[in-house]
Design an enzyme around this catalytic site. Structure first.
Site, PDB file in Angstrom:
ATOM      1  N   THR A  50     -15.894   4.787 -62.891  1.00 45.94           N
ATOM      2  CA  THR A  50     -14.521   5.313 -62.907  1.00 45.94           C
ATOM      3  C   THR A  50     -14.261   6.238 -61.716  1.00 45.94           C
ATOM      4  O   THR A  50     -13.225   6.152 -61.067  1.00 45.94           O
ATOM      5  CB  THR A  50     -14.282   6.107 -64.217  1.00 45.94           C
ATOM      6  OG1 THR A  50     -14.606   5.258 -65.315  1.00 45.94           O
ATOM      7  CG2 THR A  50     -12.851   6.570 -64.324  1.00 45.94           C
TER       8      THR A  50
ATOM      9  N   ASN B  40      -8.063   5.282 -58.252  1.00 47.86           N
ATOM     10  CA  ASN B  40      -9.283   4.465 -58.255  1.00 47.86           C
ATOM     11  C   ASN B  40      -9.016   2.952 -58.295  1.00 47.86           C
ATOM     12  O   ASN B  40      -9.826   2.171 -58.781  1.00 47.86           O
ATOM     13  CB  ASN B  40     -10.234   4.915 -59.365  1.00 47.86           C
ATOM     14  CG  ASN B  40      -9.661   4.749 -60.752  1.00 47.86           C
ATOM     15  OD1 ASN B  40      -8.508   4.340 -60.899  1.00 47.86           O
ATOM     16  ND2 ASN B  40     -10.447   5.038 -61.763  1.00 47.86           N
TER      17      ASN B  40
ATOM     18  N   ARG C  69     -14.486  -0.032 -56.383  1.00 50.46           N
ATOM     19  CA  ARG C  69     -14.127   1.387 -56.234  1.00 50.46           C
ATOM     20  C   ARG C  69     -15.006   2.056 -55.183  1.00 50.46           C
ATOM     21  O   ARG C  69     -14.548   2.917 -54.424  1.00 50.46           O
ATOM     22  CB  ARG C  69     -14.240   2.096 -57.584  1.00 50.46           C
ATOM     23  CG  ARG C  69     -13.084   1.746 -58.540  1.00 50.46           C
ATOM     24  CD  ARG C  69     -13.403   2.130 -59.969  1.00 50.46           C
ATOM     25  NE  ARG C  69     -12.253   2.045 -60.864  1.00 50.46           N
ATOM     26  CZ  ARG C  69     -12.357   2.060 -62.189  1.00 50.46           C
ATOM     27  NH1 ARG C  69     -13.555   2.139 -62.768  1.00 50.46           N
ATOM     28  NH2 ARG C  69     -11.275   1.986 -62.937  1.00 50.46           N
TER      29      ARG C  69
ATOM     30  N   ARG D 143     -16.262  -5.062 -64.973  1.00 45.41           N
ATOM     31  CA  ARG D 143     -16.492  -3.603 -64.920  1.00 45.41           C
ATOM     32  C   ARG D 143     -17.606  -3.284 -63.926  1.00 45.41           C
ATOM     33  O   ARG D 143     -17.540  -2.299 -63.191  1.00 45.41           O
ATOM     34  CB  ARG D 143     -16.868  -3.080 -66.314  1.00 45.41           C
ATOM     35  CG  ARG D 143     -15.771  -3.223 -67.347  1.00 45.41           C
ATOM     36  CD  ARG D 143     -14.787  -2.108 -67.367  1.00 45.41           C
ATOM     37  NE  ARG D 143     -15.365  -0.838 -67.776  1.00 45.41           N
ATOM     38  CZ  ARG D 143     -14.657   0.272 -67.971  1.00 45.41           C
ATOM     39  NH1 ARG D 143     -13.333   0.271 -67.768  1.00 45.41           N
ATOM     40  NH2 ARG D 143     -15.221   1.397 -68.340  1.00 45.41           N
TER      41      ARG D 143
ATOM     42  N   HIS E  34      -8.005  -1.254 -62.698  1.00 46.32           N
ATOM     43  CA  HIS E  34      -8.330  -1.074 -64.118  1.00 46.32           C
ATOM     44  C   HIS E  34      -8.946  -2.359 -64.646  1.00 46.32           C
ATOM     45  O   HIS E  34      -8.517  -3.457 -64.273  1.00 46.32           O
ATOM     46  CB  HIS E  34      -7.065  -0.791 -64.945  1.00 46.32           C
ATOM     47  CG  HIS E  34      -7.271  -1.069 -66.409  1.00 46.32           C
ATOM     48  ND1 HIS E  34      -7.894  -0.171 -67.235  1.00 46.32           N
ATOM     49  CD2 HIS E  34      -7.008  -2.165 -67.162  1.00 46.32           C
ATOM     50  CE1 HIS E  34      -7.985  -0.709 -68.454  1.00 46.32           C
ATOM     51  NE2 HIS E  34      -7.453  -1.923 -68.430  1.00 46.32           N
TER      52      HIS E  34
ATOM     53  N   GLU F  24      -4.911  -5.355 -74.442  1.00 45.01           N
ATOM     54  CA  GLU F  24      -4.225  -5.150 -73.157  1.00 45.01           C
ATOM     55  C   GLU F  24      -3.546  -6.437 -72.667  1.00 45.01           C
ATOM     56  O   GLU F  24      -2.446  -6.385 -72.118  1.00 45.01           O
ATOM     57  CB  GLU F  24      -5.228  -4.611 -72.134  1.00 45.01           C
ATOM     58  CG  GLU F  24      -5.659  -3.186 -72.493  1.00 45.01           C
ATOM     59  CD  GLU F  24      -6.897  -2.691 -71.752  1.00 45.01           C
ATOM     60  OE1 GLU F  24      -7.409  -3.423 -70.869  1.00 45.01           O
ATOM     61  OE2 GLU F  24      -7.349  -1.576 -72.053  1.00 45.01           O
TER      62      GLU F  24
ATOM     63  N   TYR G 148      -2.610   3.627 -72.017  1.00 46.01           N
ATOM     64  CA  TYR G 148      -3.597   4.706 -71.911  1.00 46.01           C
ATOM     65  C   TYR G 148      -3.615   5.628 -73.134  1.00 46.01           C
ATOM     66  O   TYR G 148      -4.070   6.759 -73.039  1.00 46.01           O
ATOM     67  CB  TYR G 148      -3.368   5.495 -70.620  1.00 46.01           C
ATOM     68  CG  TYR G 148      -3.919   4.770 -69.388  1.00 46.01           C
ATOM     69  CD1 TYR G 148      -5.303   4.612 -69.221  1.00 46.01           C
ATOM     70  CD2 TYR G 148      -3.088   4.218 -68.428  1.00 46.01           C
ATOM     71  CE1 TYR G 148      -5.816   3.919 -68.134  1.00 46.01           C
ATOM     72  CE2 TYR G 148      -3.603   3.527 -67.324  1.00 46.01           C
ATOM     73  CZ  TYR G 148      -4.976   3.391 -67.187  1.00 46.01           C
ATOM     74  OH  TYR G 148      -5.497   2.709 -66.111  1.00 46.01           O
TER      75      TYR G 148
ATOM     76  N   LYS H  72      -3.993  -1.310 -59.343  1.00 42.58           N
ATOM     77  CA  LYS H  72      -3.122  -0.149 -59.524  1.00 42.58           C
ATOM     78  C   LYS H  72      -2.229   0.068 -58.296  1.00 42.58           C
ATOM     79  O   LYS H  72      -2.441  -0.566 -57.252  1.00 42.58           O
ATOM     80  CB  LYS H  72      -3.998   1.071 -59.835  1.00 42.58           C
ATOM     81  CG  LYS H  72      -4.756   0.956 -61.173  1.00 42.58           C
ATOM     82  CD  LYS H  72      -5.605   2.195 -61.438  1.00 42.58           C
ATOM     83  CE  LYS H  72      -6.329   2.107 -62.777  1.00 42.58           C
ATOM     84  NZ  LYS H  72      -7.165   3.302 -63.044  1.00 42.58           N
TER      85      LYS H  72
ATOM     86  N   PHE I 137      -5.760  14.641 -67.910  1.00 38.54           N
ATOM     87  CA  PHE I 137      -5.390  13.645 -66.908  1.00 38.54           C
ATOM     88  C   PHE I 137      -4.413  12.592 -67.439  1.00 38.54           C
ATOM     89  O   PHE I 137      -3.995  11.713 -66.683  1.00 38.54           O
ATOM     90  CB  PHE I 137      -6.641  12.970 -66.316  1.00 38.54           C
ATOM     91  CG  PHE I 137      -7.470  12.173 -67.290  1.00 38.54           C
ATOM     92  CD1 PHE I 137      -7.132  10.860 -67.601  1.00 38.54           C
ATOM     93  CD2 PHE I 137      -8.589  12.727 -67.900  1.00 38.54           C
ATOM     94  CE1 PHE I 137      -7.888  10.118 -68.501  1.00 38.54           C
ATOM     95  CE2 PHE I 137      -9.358  11.997 -68.791  1.00 38.54           C
ATOM     96  CZ  PHE I 137      -9.005  10.681 -69.094  1.00 38.54           C
TER      97      PHE I 137
HETATM   98  P1  GTP Z   1      -9.570   2.273 -66.416  1.00 39.98           P
HETATM   99  O1  GTP Z   1     -10.144   0.923 -66.100  1.00 39.98           O
HETATM  100  O2  GTP Z   1      -8.423   2.665 -65.526  1.00 39.98           O
HETATM  101  O3  GTP Z   1      -9.255   2.421 -67.901  1.00 39.98           O
HETATM  102  O4  GTP Z   1     -10.719   3.279 -66.048  1.00 39.98           O
HETATM  103  P2  GTP Z   1     -12.056   3.546 -66.837  1.00 39.98           P
HETATM  104  O5  GTP Z   1     -12.137   2.728 -68.084  1.00 39.98           O
HETATM  105  O6  GTP Z   1     -13.159   3.414 -65.848  1.00 39.98           O
HETATM  106  O7  GTP Z   1     -11.870   5.076 -67.199  1.00 39.98           O
HETATM  107  P3  GTP Z   1     -11.118   5.734 -68.434  1.00 39.98           P
HETATM  108  O8  GTP Z   1     -10.530   4.703 -69.349  1.00 39.98           O
HETATM  109  O9  GTP Z   1     -12.013   6.759 -69.002  1.00 39.98           O
HETATM  110  O10 GTP Z   1      -9.924   6.501 -67.709  1.00 39.98           O
HETATM  111  C1  GTP Z   1      -8.690   5.857 -67.451  1.00 39.98           C
HETATM  112  C2  GTP Z   1      -8.146   6.297 -66.105  1.00 39.98           C
HETATM  113  O11 GTP Z   1      -7.737   7.651 -66.179  1.00 39.98           O
HETATM  114  C3  GTP Z   1      -9.171   6.257 -64.958  1.00 39.98           C
HETATM  115  O12 GTP Z   1      -9.253   5.002 -64.329  1.00 39.98           O
HETATM  116  C4  GTP Z   1      -8.598   7.287 -64.010  1.00 39.98           C
HETATM  117  O13 GTP Z   1      -7.529   6.737 -63.239  1.00 39.98           O
HETATM  118  C5  GTP Z   1      -8.052   8.324 -64.968  1.00 39.98           C
HETATM  119  N1  GTP Z   1      -9.045   9.356 -65.242  1.00 39.98           N
HETATM  120  C6  GTP Z   1     -10.086   9.298 -66.121  1.00 39.98           C
HETATM  121  N2  GTP Z   1     -10.798  10.432 -66.119  1.00 39.98           N
HETATM  122  C7  GTP Z   1     -10.170  11.228 -65.226  1.00 39.98           C
HETATM  123  C8  GTP Z   1     -10.411  12.556 -64.789  1.00 39.98           C
HETATM  124  O14 GTP Z   1     -11.345  13.235 -65.209  1.00 39.98           O
HETATM  125  N3  GTP Z   1      -9.534  13.056 -63.844  1.00 39.98           N
HETATM  126  C9  GTP Z   1      -8.487  12.322 -63.370  1.00 39.98           C
HETATM  127  N4  GTP Z   1      -7.668  12.886 -62.451  1.00 39.98           N
HETATM  128  N5  GTP Z   1      -8.237  11.078 -63.768  1.00 39.98           N
HETATM  129  C10 GTP Z   1      -9.063  10.542 -64.678  1.00 39.98           C
HETATM  130 MG    MG Z   2     -10.576   2.642 -69.494  1.00 40.93          MG
END
Ligand code: GTP
Ligand code: MG
Length: 149
Positions: free
Chosen positions: A91, A112, A102, A85, A115, A126, A49, A9, A57
């Site tokens: 996350t 973070n 992370r 992962r 992805h 994707e 997303y 990212k 968010f």
């Molecule tokens: P990705 O690999 O980026 O998809 O992350 P993930 O699969 O571990 O998490 P998820 O798909 O649930 O969320 C996608 C992204 O949205 C996260 O990586 C964060 O950058 C953001 N995000 C998710 N939950 C939150 C939250 O509660 N607050 C904020 N500020 N950002 C969030």
């Molecule tokens: Mg995700």
């Protein structure tokens, strides 16, 4: 062989962590089959997303992803989706294992670093969003035969 989509990212690029993070996947024994530095536009970020559309968010996450270049990659390997992962960590970096990516390099859920696709189906979706089929390379590496029986 299974494939996954990984994105370094904007914060990873800005904080000069590209080589550091790619190294981890290389040393694990995974194979890089495509890579590009790119600027994501709003349309692509919203499509990527879209499962989070409507959540608080969503908009800040889209703004973050389009704020500066990212590194888009496809990696191949045995169980690479779940393995990547695991290597990324939770996350929220506050909950990520300390040796994970992370856990090592990030402090806040909204910045973070990386992805990774969360399933084989997500990976297929994707990869197709970010790459043309001909950009995914198939090749042998000298060490392949030393990775499993
Ligand atoms: P990705 O690999 O980026 O998809 O992350 P993930 O699969 O571990 O998490 P998820 O798909 O649930 O969320 C996608 C992204 O949205 C996260 O990586 C964060 O950058 C953001 N995000 C998710 N939950 C939150 C939250 O509660 N607050 C904020 N500020 N950002 C969030
Ligand atoms: Mg995700």
């Amino acid at each position: 062989m299974q494939k996954t989509f990984l994105m370094l990212k904007p914060d990873a690029v800005q904080r000069s962590l590209i080589g550091e993070i790619i190294s981890r996947f290389e040393r694990k024994g995974l194979k890089l089959v495509s890579l590009k530095l790119m600027q994501v536009d709003r349309k692509l970020a919203e499509e990527h997303y879209k499962e989070h559309k409507g959540k608080a968010f969503f908009e800040p996450t889209v703004e973050y992803i389009i704020s500066s270049p990212i590194v888009a990659m496809v990696w191949e390997g045995k169980n690479v989706v779940s393995l990547a992962r695991e290597m990324m960590g939770a996350t929220n970096p506050a909950n990520a294992a300390s040796g994970s990516i992370r856990g090592s390099y990030a402090v806040d859920i909204s910045r973070n670093i990386i992805h990774g696709s969360d399933s084989v189906e997500s990976a297929e979706r994707e990869i197709a969003l970010y790459f043309k089929p001909e950009e995914i390379l198939a090749y042998d590496k000298a060490g392949d035969s030393w990775l499993s029986e």
